[in-house]
Design a protein around this motif. Sequence first.
Motif, PDB file in Angstrom:
ATOM      1  N   CYS A  22       0.817  -1.212   0.000  1.00 33.01           N
ATOM      2  CA  CYS A  22       0.000   0.000   0.000  1.00 33.01           C
ATOM      3  C   CYS A  22       0.845   1.253   0.000  1.00 33.01           C
ATOM      4  O   CYS A  22       0.379   2.306  -0.393  1.00 33.01           O
ATOM      5  N   HIS A  59     -13.276   9.962  -5.712  1.00 33.41           N
ATOM      6  CA  HIS A  59     -13.540   8.537  -5.478  1.00 33.41           C
ATOM      7  C   HIS A  59     -12.341   7.696  -5.939  1.00 33.41           C
ATOM      8  O   HIS A  59     -11.927   6.758  -5.238  1.00 33.41           O
ATOM      9  N   ILE A  60     -11.790   8.028  -7.102  1.00 25.21           N
ATOM     10  CA  ILE A  60     -10.627   7.286  -7.612  1.00 25.21           C
ATOM     11  C   ILE A  60      -9.452   7.444  -6.652  1.00 25.21           C
ATOM     12  O   ILE A  60      -8.751   6.474  -6.354  1.00 25.21           O
ATOM     13  N   LEU A  62      -9.544   7.991  -3.470  1.00 22.37           N
ATOM     14  CA  LEU A  62      -9.801   7.170  -2.282  1.00 22.37           C
ATOM     15  C   LEU A  62      -9.442   5.710  -2.536  1.00 22.37           C
ATOM     16  O   LEU A  62      -8.837   5.041  -1.697  1.00 22.37           O
ATOM     17  N   ARG A  63      -9.818   5.212  -3.715  1.00 23.55           N
ATOM     18  CA  ARG A  63      -9.514   3.810  -4.053  1.00 23.55           C
ATOM     19  C   ARG A  63      -8.007   3.612  -4.215  1.00 23.55           C
ATOM     20  O   ARG A  63      -7.468   2.569  -3.825  1.00 23.55           O
ATOM     21  N   GLN A  66      -6.494   3.214  -0.977  1.00 27.13           N
ATOM     22  CA  GLN A  66      -6.806   1.895  -0.428  1.00 27.13           C
ATOM     23  C   GLN A  66      -6.060   0.788  -1.177  1.00 27.13           C
ATOM     24  O   GLN A  66      -6.341  -0.387  -0.997  1.00 27.13           O
ATOM     25  N   CYS A  67      -5.142   1.186  -2.061  1.00 26.30           N
ATOM     26  CA  CYS A  67      -4.279   0.267  -2.823  1.00 26.30           C
ATOM     27  C   CYS A  67      -5.041  -0.570  -3.850  1.00 26.30           C
ATOM     28  O   CYS A  67      -4.671  -1.710  -4.131  1.00 26.30           O
ATOM     29  N   TRP A  68      -6.090  -0.024  -4.418  1.00 22.38           N
ATOM     30  CA  TRP A  68      -6.773  -0.720  -5.499  1.00 22.38           C
ATOM     31  C   TRP A  68      -5.946  -0.584  -6.766  1.00 22.38           C
ATOM     32  O   TRP A  68      -5.285   0.432  -6.990  1.00 22.38           O
ATOM     33  N   GLN A  72      -9.193  -2.746 -11.045  1.00 16.95           N
ATOM     34  CA  GLN A  72     -10.244  -2.830 -10.033  1.00 16.95           C
ATOM     35  C   GLN A  72     -11.067  -1.542 -10.001  1.00 16.95           C
ATOM     36  O   GLN A  72     -12.298  -1.583  -9.908  1.00 16.95           O
ATOM     37  N   ILE A  73     -10.392  -0.409 -10.104  1.00 16.40           N
ATOM     38  CA  ILE A  73     -11.087   0.878 -10.086  1.00 16.40           C
ATOM     39  C   ILE A  73     -11.981   1.007 -11.315  1.00 16.40           C
ATOM     40  O   ILE A  73     -13.144   1.404 -11.221  1.00 16.40           O
ATOM     41  N   GLU A  76     -15.061  -1.194 -11.022  1.00 16.46           N
ATOM     42  CA  GLU A  76     -16.061  -0.621 -10.134  1.00 16.46           C
ATOM     43  C   GLU A  76     -16.814   0.523 -10.815  1.00 16.46           C
ATOM     44  O   GLU A  76     -18.041   0.613 -10.729  1.00 16.46           O
TER      45      GLU A  76
END
Length: 148
Positions: A22, A59-60, A62-63, A66-68, A72-73, A76
């Motif tokens: 992360c 939002h991106i 934040l993801r 969160q280590c997305w 994955q982003i 979603e």
Amino acid sequence: MILRLAAVVAAALALAGPAAACAHPQTSLAALEGQIMCPTCHTTLDQSSSAAALRIEHHIQLRIDQCWTASQIKDELVGNFGAGILAAPPLKGFDLLAWWLPLGGIILGALLVAFGVWRWSRARGPDDDPEVDPETEQRLDELLARLD
């Protein structure tokens, strides 16, 4: 005592792997901004300053925090907004036609133009010269004889 110390060290090492992953995200907001469309103004996020674009960027981010991963982003966002949120259609399934159809059209058009040029260049054969009447041929022969 030694067992407790070994357990603490093992737990620290086990938790250090995910924390280290992360610490260095696999993607960035700048990398995704050109690949995601704003749903209100239909431009990429890096060109849009609408409220919807700013919310999606937040939002991106934040993801990413969160280590997305980027995929994955995107998955979603496609789940929330549909495939139209992506700037380029996916390279799989039926959406692959969006990539191949224009290329096929260009290739087909080039082949048709090449075939048309080939037929046009072959339309007149060597025997298609118009006949010259005898009087004109005699005058041409006389003119050519004077030049010699």
